[in-house]
Motif scaffolding. Sequence first.
Motif, PDB file in Angstrom:
ATOM      1  N   GLY A 113       0.832  -1.208   0.000  1.00  0.00           N
ATOM      2  CA  GLY A 113       0.000   0.000   0.000  1.00  0.00           C
ATOM      3  C   GLY A 113       0.863   1.253   0.000  1.00  0.00           C
ATOM      4  N   GLN A 114       1.957   1.199   0.739  1.00  0.00           N
ATOM      5  CA  GLN A 114       2.864   2.349   0.774  1.00  0.00           C
ATOM      6  C   GLN A 114       3.544   2.540  -0.586  1.00  0.00           C
ATOM      7  OE1 GLN A 114       5.157   1.016   4.136  1.00  0.00           O
ATOM      8  NE2 GLN A 114       4.085   2.383   5.552  1.00  0.00           N
ATOM      9  N   LYS A 115       3.949   1.432  -1.194  1.00  0.00           N
ATOM     10  CA  LYS A 115       4.573   1.538  -2.526  1.00  0.00           C
ATOM     11  C   LYS A 115       3.607   2.151  -3.527  1.00  0.00           C
ATOM     12  CE  LYS A 115       7.589  -2.467  -2.209  1.00  0.00           C
ATOM     13  NZ  LYS A 115       7.662  -3.886  -2.521  1.00  0.00           N
ATOM     14  N   GLN A 116       2.353   1.719  -3.467  1.00  0.00           N
ATOM     15  CA  GLN A 116       1.369   2.268  -4.399  1.00  0.00           C
ATOM     16  C   GLN A 116       1.175   3.758  -4.163  1.00  0.00           C
ATOM     17  OE1 GLN A 116       1.181   0.813  -6.955  1.00  0.00           O
ATOM     18  NE2 GLN A 116      -0.748  -0.231  -7.288  1.00  0.00           N
ATOM     19  N   ARG A 117       1.229   4.183  -2.890  1.00  0.00           N
ATOM     20  CA  ARG A 117       1.057   5.603  -2.621  1.00  0.00           C
ATOM     21  C   ARG A 117       2.264   6.390  -3.135  1.00  0.00           C
ATOM     22  NH1 ARG A 117      -0.272   6.590   3.285  1.00  0.00           N
ATOM     23  NH2 ARG A 117       0.548   4.510   3.716  1.00  0.00           N
ATOM     24  N   VAL A 118       3.448   5.783  -3.076  1.00  0.00           N
ATOM     25  CA  VAL A 118       4.625   6.443  -3.651  1.00  0.00           C
ATOM     26  C   VAL A 118       4.461   6.551  -5.175  1.00  0.00           C
ATOM     27  CG1 VAL A 118       7.110   6.241  -4.060  1.00  0.00           C
ATOM     28  CG2 VAL A 118       6.174   5.755  -1.786  1.00  0.00           C
ATOM     29  N   ALA A 119       3.958   5.475  -5.785  1.00  0.00           N
ATOM     30  CA  ALA A 119       3.730   5.514  -7.232  1.00  0.00           C
ATOM     31  C   ALA A 119       2.737   6.632  -7.583  1.00  0.00           C
ATOM     32  CB  ALA A 119       3.222   4.159  -7.729  1.00  0.00           C
ATOM     33  N   ILE A 148      -5.801  11.403 -12.999  1.00  0.00           N
ATOM     34  CA  ILE A 148      -5.020  10.190 -12.764  1.00  0.00           C
ATOM     35  C   ILE A 148      -5.887   8.979 -13.084  1.00  0.00           C
ATOM     36  CG2 ILE A 148      -3.678   8.835 -11.110  1.00  0.00           C
ATOM     37  CD1 ILE A 148      -3.054  11.272  -9.566  1.00  0.00           C
ATOM     38  N   VAL A 149      -5.321   8.090 -13.894  1.00  0.00           N
ATOM     39  CA  VAL A 149      -6.008   6.862 -14.260  1.00  0.00           C
ATOM     40  C   VAL A 149      -5.347   5.737 -13.472  1.00  0.00           C
ATOM     41  CG1 VAL A 149      -6.633   5.332 -16.164  1.00  0.00           C
ATOM     42  CG2 VAL A 149      -6.317   7.791 -16.589  1.00  0.00           C
ATOM     43  N   LEU A 150      -6.115   5.009 -12.675  1.00  0.00           N
ATOM     44  CA  LEU A 150      -5.549   3.940 -11.849  1.00  0.00           C
ATOM     45  C   LEU A 150      -6.134   2.608 -12.288  1.00  0.00           C
ATOM     46  CD1 LEU A 150      -6.537   6.501  -9.615  1.00  0.00           C
ATOM     47  CD2 LEU A 150      -4.580   5.378  -8.537  1.00  0.00           C
ATOM     48  N   ASP A 151      -5.267   1.735 -12.821  1.00  0.00           N
ATOM     49  CA  ASP A 151      -5.727   0.456 -13.343  1.00  0.00           C
ATOM     50  C   ASP A 151      -5.514  -0.627 -12.287  1.00  0.00           C
ATOM     51  OD1 ASP A 151      -6.553  -1.665 -14.857  1.00  0.00           O
ATOM     52  OD2 ASP A 151      -5.201  -1.289 -16.544  1.00  0.00           O
ATOM     53  N   GLU A 152      -6.559  -0.963 -11.568  1.00  0.00           N
ATOM     54  CA  GLU A 152      -6.519  -1.948 -10.480  1.00  0.00           C
ATOM     55  C   GLU A 152      -5.377  -1.693  -9.497  1.00  0.00           C
ATOM     56  OE1 GLU A 152      -7.189  -6.051 -11.410  1.00  0.00           O
ATOM     57  OE2 GLU A 152      -7.832  -5.568 -13.424  1.00  0.00           O
ATOM     58  N   PRO A 153      -5.313  -0.490  -8.931  1.00  0.00           N
ATOM     59  CA  PRO A 153      -4.173  -0.159  -8.067  1.00  0.00           C
ATOM     60  C   PRO A 153      -4.167  -0.945  -6.764  1.00  0.00           C
ATOM     61  CG  PRO A 153      -5.881   1.504  -7.838  1.00  0.00           C
ATOM     62  CD  PRO A 153      -6.316   0.587  -8.971  1.00  0.00           C
ATOM     63  N   THR A 154      -5.282  -1.576  -6.401  1.00  0.00           N
ATOM     64  CA  THR A 154      -5.343  -2.246  -5.102  1.00  0.00           C
ATOM     65  C   THR A 154      -5.406  -3.762  -5.219  1.00  0.00           C
ATOM     66  OG1 THR A 154      -7.749  -2.105  -5.071  1.00  0.00           O
ATOM     67  CG2 THR A 154      -6.560  -0.292  -4.046  1.00  0.00           C
TER      68      THR A 154
END
Lengths: 282, 285
Positions: free
Chosen positions: B151-157, B169-175
């Motif tokens: 989750g932290q890595k995704q927030r950095v991304a 921002i387009v998020l393709d299945e970020p979770t």
Amino acid sequence: MALELKDITYKYSAGTAYEITALDHINVTFPDGEFIGIIGHTGSGKSTLVQHLNGLIKATSGEIIYNGQNIYDKDYSMKELRTQVGMVFQYPEHQLFETTVYDDVAFGPKNQGLDDKDVALRTYEAMEAVGFPQELCDVSPFELSGGQKRRVAIAGVMAMKPAVLILDEPTAGLDPMGRDEILNMLKETHERTGNTVILVSHSMEDVANYADRIIVIDKGQIKYNDTPKNVFKHYKDLEKMGLAAPQVTYFMNDLKNAGMPVSTDATTVQEARDEILKLMGR
Amino acid sequence: MSFIEAKNLVHEYFRRDENDNVVDILTAVDNVDMNVEAGQFISILGHNGSGKSTLAKHLNVLLTPSSGTLFVDGKDASDEKNTLDIRQTAGMVFQNPDNQIIASVVEEDVAFGPENIGVPTDEIWQRVEKSLKAVGMWDYREHSPNKLSGGQKQRVAIAGVMAMEPKCIVLDEPTAMLDPDGRKEVLDAVHELNKKKGVTIILITHYMEEVVGSDYVFVMDRGHVVMQGTPREIFSDVETLKEHRLDVPQITELAYELKKSGVDLPDGILTRQELLEALRYLDEN
Ligand SMILES: Nc1ncnc2c1ncn2[C@@H]1O[C@H](COP(=O)(O)OP(=O)(O)OP(=O)(O)O)[C@@H](O)[C@H]1O
Ligand SMILES: Nc1ncnc2c1ncn2[C@@H]1O[C@H](COP(=O)(O)OP(=O)(O)O)[C@@H](O)[C@H]1O
Ligand SMILES: [Mg+2]
Ligand SMILES: [Mg+2]
């Protein structure tokens, strides 16, 4: 027979400044024929644990006994172990490497030394089981959508019919119906063949719906090893570990806190529905 | 004109044999009309292979239309002159946190994008600070990304994309690969960017719970947009959603099951609070 872990500790980069203790004195038995869920927050050690079960990672200390034999014995055949303990990896794209979907799924059974006819049978059977359209079987795995790749990776392992089937977050990226289809297929195969299924999942709902028993890992240690009901009772403790309970379990607690006389141990929609209907006198 | 405007958008993938002859054409996006207003929080649902990622890649000009038109912030995506502008307008975040992080220190990773497009150094660090604070990762600026949770890595991304100051921002299945905590962190961060900074959000997901807070939802099936509406409208129609291989949040499902058993509940209950109030109302009357 069973798969037993005795006092397993695993350290990444052991002896260096970067040493990480990923598993910390794990003792657990996976009896034959159970459907087990493993949950734990990211980095808790789930993937490290399951990679021990088919010998991909060798413990820093401790023993693994499969059907009475120590898999770390010098004359033990890891190759044989891997045909019996099959694993679907967390990132399926790392598992696909052949030029067509067919070859990819057929790789395992071929390796088991089956003849061409049996390989073909197993391959088509597995593709059908995971709901992969046969007309795409000559396509390159790299041209598939995310969810399609995952199905192919699962089919490749199913085609080997392993006695112990390990799936590391197999439903991530599957559409809801696909998720249900795959999990129902696993459950159905499990009930029909009596195989052992070990399902690592980030979905509390999925493990609640399908597993007989849930193992909770936190910081490399086993915190709970019990039925879904008994595990999700401790939802406050699970939250401290970055986990949660299924939404319906929270809802039953909402009802109770609002003064309604309900039991809060439902972990599935059906159980919650029945409990609420009972409350309403139906 | 809407902020994003797709009209009769089609995307075809060509399959070729060893001699480069086309052996098959697959229409992954089929005649899609889609309007998104600036500042909206949009979710896209759809079965595997329905064309969500293919559509999303057009918004960032990773792919261009085979036919039809797409305008992003008034710019025609089919015109090569606009490619860089549109990429600046719409940033992308993908599923796997491990494939998106390049640098060995968090703040350097976030600085990478603006550095690449020649933003002056002072401004880069201002942007890094703003972006990391916006996703709640400022305290981790000197950490190594390998040591962060998913989750932290995704927030950095996401901060890395933010630092490019995109309008969308387009998020393709970020979770998809995250644990419950990580999913919540990422979703909260994205909602915050939408509310506080007015960033337009396009979220692709297979988790129905994540859709509840959106302004508007599109449902895709075999390349087509087959349903659209607010989350309540969409989740009121459980049967049709199931026909499209989708589902509803677990609480909506529970309300639906109760209703089928004769409990007099309204359609499209989305949250625990709503179901609790509806049941209390029945209890009191
Ligand atoms: N690079 C490619 N070359 C050829 N066909 C492709 C390519 N990428 C995707 N496709 C095909 O296009 C269709 C749509 O794929 P897309 O990746 O857009 O689906 P999706 O809705 O994002 O699915 P998922 O939920 O599984 O991620 C699928 O049938 C897929 O096989
Ligand atoms: N290849 C590796 N090298 C070094 N450390 C690793 C490696 N893989 C995992 N780890 C570390 O081991 C711990 C357990 O990780 P993992 O088994 O992947 O957890 P999970 O599957 O529960 O997310 C974490 O601290 C993680 O950072
Ligand atoms: Mg893992
Ligand atoms: Mg996709």
